[in-house]
Write a protein that holds these residues in place. Sequence first.
Motif, PDB file in Angstrom:
ATOM      1  N   UNK A   1     -27.268  36.893   1.541  1.00 18.82           N
ATOM      2  CA  UNK A   1     -26.964  35.968   0.453  1.00 18.82           C
ATOM      3  C   UNK A   1     -26.273  36.686  -0.697  1.00 18.82           C
ATOM      4  N   UNK A   2     -25.334  36.006  -1.310  1.00 22.75           N
ATOM      5  CA  UNK A   2     -24.681  36.488  -2.516  1.00 22.75           C
ATOM      6  C   UNK A   2     -25.455  35.880  -3.678  1.00 22.75           C
ATOM      7  N   UNK A   3     -26.386  36.654  -4.242  1.00 29.38           N
ATOM      8  CA  UNK A   3     -27.286  36.119  -5.248  1.00 29.38           C
ATOM      9  C   UNK A   3     -26.579  35.762  -6.550  1.00 29.38           C
ATOM     10  N   UNK A   4     -25.552  36.509  -6.909  1.00 27.55           N
ATOM     11  CA  UNK A   4     -24.806  36.155  -8.123  1.00 27.55           C
ATOM     12  C   UNK A   4     -24.177  34.767  -7.950  1.00 27.55           C
ATOM     13  N   UNK A   5     -23.652  34.499  -6.765  1.00 26.93           N
ATOM     14  CA  UNK A   5     -23.050  33.196  -6.494  1.00 26.93           C
ATOM     15  C   UNK A   5     -24.119  32.097  -6.504  1.00 26.93           C
ATOM     16  N   UNK A   6     -25.303  32.364  -5.933  1.00 21.72           N
ATOM     17  CA  UNK A   6     -26.390  31.368  -5.928  1.00 21.72           C
ATOM     18  C   UNK A   6     -26.829  31.062  -7.354  1.00 21.72           C
ATOM     19  N   UNK A   7     -26.942  32.089  -8.178  1.00 25.66           N
ATOM     20  CA  UNK A   7     -27.306  31.866  -9.578  1.00 25.66           C
ATOM     21  C   UNK A   7     -26.247  31.015 -10.275  1.00 25.66           C
ATOM     22  N   UNK A   8     -24.986  31.358 -10.067  1.00 25.68           N
ATOM     23  CA  UNK A   8     -23.904  30.616 -10.689  1.00 25.68           C
ATOM     24  C   UNK A   8     -23.933  29.147 -10.257  1.00 25.68           C
TER      25      UNK A   8
END
Length: 191
Positions: free
Chosen positions: A171-178
């Motif tokens: 998972x790309x966590x920065x993208x999920x947060x965004x």
Amino acid sequence: MTVQRWSEPAPAGTRHGHGGESALDPVASFRAELADDMESLQQAPGLPAEVPGMTTPDLASLLGDQLDLALLCTSLGMRQPEVMKLLRGKVPLTLEQINTVARVTGLAAEKIVQTVRPLPFGLVVAAEHPRWRHVWHERARRRHISEAEARLSGSYGAFALAARETSGKERNWHERLRRFLSDEELDPGGA
């Protein structure tokens, strides 16, 4: 303050610094402030992170046969689906909720805190990255909560978003947060 002499040579391309000459030296004051700041940072609460090989029991399993769902709903002032999310560890318990559950069930607050489901390490690293600091600050201001609460609930929101995805890839966590935070702005009542 005395100047400290070093017994080991400095690594190539560097040199040893030196202490200030007196306690009134601006360098000594700066170092003291820096030491105080570092101590404060070490004691700052972080997000709960998963530890490989360790499992965390949820609140429902901790309560076991003592679980009185109607009493919890009434005491917490929440609807059943929201309480179920707390019981299953899908959303974090606030300090106020922990104290309410402790009062109603007779369990120690320390035991209840241990049921908060930790977040994946990658998400913790992403959420605590300095690039998100202004976002957490603004979220806290809008919701009238602390910055720590804003970061915690936002991180759990992103975690829930990722849990609904079926992809097995990293998972790309920065993208999920965004994504979570932008969806929240579009629908403030939904998160």
